[in-house]
Design an enzyme around this catalytic site. Structure first.
Site, short mmCIF file in Angstrom:
data_model
loop_
_atom_site.label_atom_id
_atom_site.label_comp_id
_atom_site.label_asym_id
_atom_site.label_seq_id
_atom_site.Cartn_x
_atom_site.Cartn_y
_atom_site.Cartn_z
N HIS A 37 1.86 -9.91 -12.24
CA HIS A 37 2.77 -8.79 -11.98
C HIS A 37 4.14 -9.04 -12.62
O HIS A 37 4.75 -8.15 -13.20
CB HIS A 37 3.02 -8.63 -10.47
N GLN A 61 -7.55 4.16 -2.17
CA GLN A 61 -8.37 3.47 -3.18
C GLN A 61 -9.27 2.40 -2.57
O GLN A 61 -9.88 1.62 -3.30
CB GLN A 61 -7.52 2.94 -4.33
O1 PAF Z 1 -3.40 -2.06 -9.95
C1 PAF Z 1 -2.91 -1.88 -8.82
O2 PAF Z 1 -2.26 -2.75 -8.24
C2 PAF Z 1 -3.12 -0.53 -8.13
O3 PAF Z 1 -4.37 -0.01 -8.44
C3 PAF Z 1 -2.00 0.48 -8.43
C4 PAF Z 1 -1.96 0.84 -9.90
C5 PAF Z 1 -0.65 -0.09 -8.01
C6 PAF Z 1 -2.24 1.77 -7.64
O4 PAF Z 1 -2.25 1.55 -6.27
#
Ligand code: PAF
Length: 290
Positions: A37, A61
């Site tokens: 990240h 999700q």
């Molecule tokens: O890749 C991720 O961490 C997630 O899928 C995102 C893009 C932040 C969406 O919740």
């Protein structure tokens, strides 16, 4: 560093920055930040004068039975890391901000075709959840640029398609996958691995390299696939898929030579893999040209 959890505060700040001539780069995350990240934030810093990061674990999700409840939430440590990197604003909305009517009663967006192949076959609602929350976050932040990790390569292509289909004035940038010393792709879900699973997990990245070597040695795609699945199974993985695709559109590669003879922007291939070790599902990929 500013930390806001309301859209109104966020919009006001962005408006002020824009009036001052700033450009905005955005890195959406679900928190539990690792070096992968942070490398996306570094890219964002180069691309714009202001960097906004969001931290939100998106329930839409996750399917029932997946790890929404147990997903690691480490807000304090995340904020410290982002502050040290010089991030300007962290947006930390809760469910009432993102889904005021509840996530099952909200409008959603579904990017066809790409969302329903490969990863989408095993996690049928996953990309609908991703595309919906990303579109919402884009509308809230209104960035010029947004940065996503290439580890989730299918997600990256889906976001690019979303931006194109909805004519959003946002440039999507991919950041290369960061790896541990033994090759394991960094992921928040690596935290779930026991010591012995962590040790075996490096085999996933190794297997992608073996697949690529097989293709380079002109071993058939089918044979390369089954030998890689066998290797993973011998190391205790339960394999969802190991598959060779065209990088540009994730079409199945059936003729390696035909793809490699194409022009430069269309001749790249990608091996995508997902497999479970113990209770932890890992994904990884490897791009290459011949
Ligand atoms: O890749 C991720 O961490 C997630 O899928 C995102 C893009 C932040 C969406 O919740």
């Amino acid at each position: 560093m500013i930390v806001y959890d309301k859209v109104e505060q966020l919009r006001l700040q962005i408006k002020q920055w824009r009036e001052n001539g700033d450009t905005i780069a955005f890195v959406p995350t679900m928190g539990n930040l690792h070096a992968g990240h942070l490398s996306l934030v570094e890219i964002a810093k180069i691309k714009a004068t202001r960097v906004v990061v969001s931290i939100y674990v998106n329930p839409l999700q996750f399917s029932p039975g997946e790890d929404f409840e147990s997903y690691p939430r480490t807000l304090g440590a995340d904020l410290n890391q982002l502050e040290a990197l010089g991030v300007d604003l962290v947006f930390t909305p809760d469910n009432s901000v993102i889904y005021p009517e509840g996530e099952q009663r909200s409008a959603f967006v579904d990017v066809p075709v790409l969302s329903h192949i490969i990863e989408g076959e095993f996690r049928p609602d996953f990309f609908k959840g991703v595309a919906t929350v990303v579109l919402k976050l884009f509308n809230m932040v209104q960035p010029d640029i947004a940065v996503f990790g290439e580890k989730d390569f299918q997600q990256l292509l889906i976001i690019k398609q979303l931006v194109q289909d909805f004519n959003l004035p946002i440039t999507i940038v991919g950041g290369e996958t960061k790896r541990e010393a033994d090759g394991l792709a960094m992921s928040s879900r690596n935290n779930y691995l026991s010591a012995s699973e962590r040790d075996e997990s490096k085999v996933l990245a190794e297997t992608l390299q073996i697949f690529r070597n097989h293709i380079e040695q002109e071993i058939s795609i089918k044979q390369a696939e089954s030998s890689c699945i066998e290797t993973l199974e011998n190391h205790g993985f339960l394999v969802d898929y190991v598959t060779l695709r065209e990088t540009s559109n994730l079409d199945l590669v059936s003729d390696v030579q035909a793809v490699s003879n194409r022009s430069e922007d269309k001749n790249e291939m990608i091996i995508l893999a997902a497999a479970k070790i113990g209770q932890t599902r890992l994904i990884d990929n490897l791009k290459f040209t011949i």
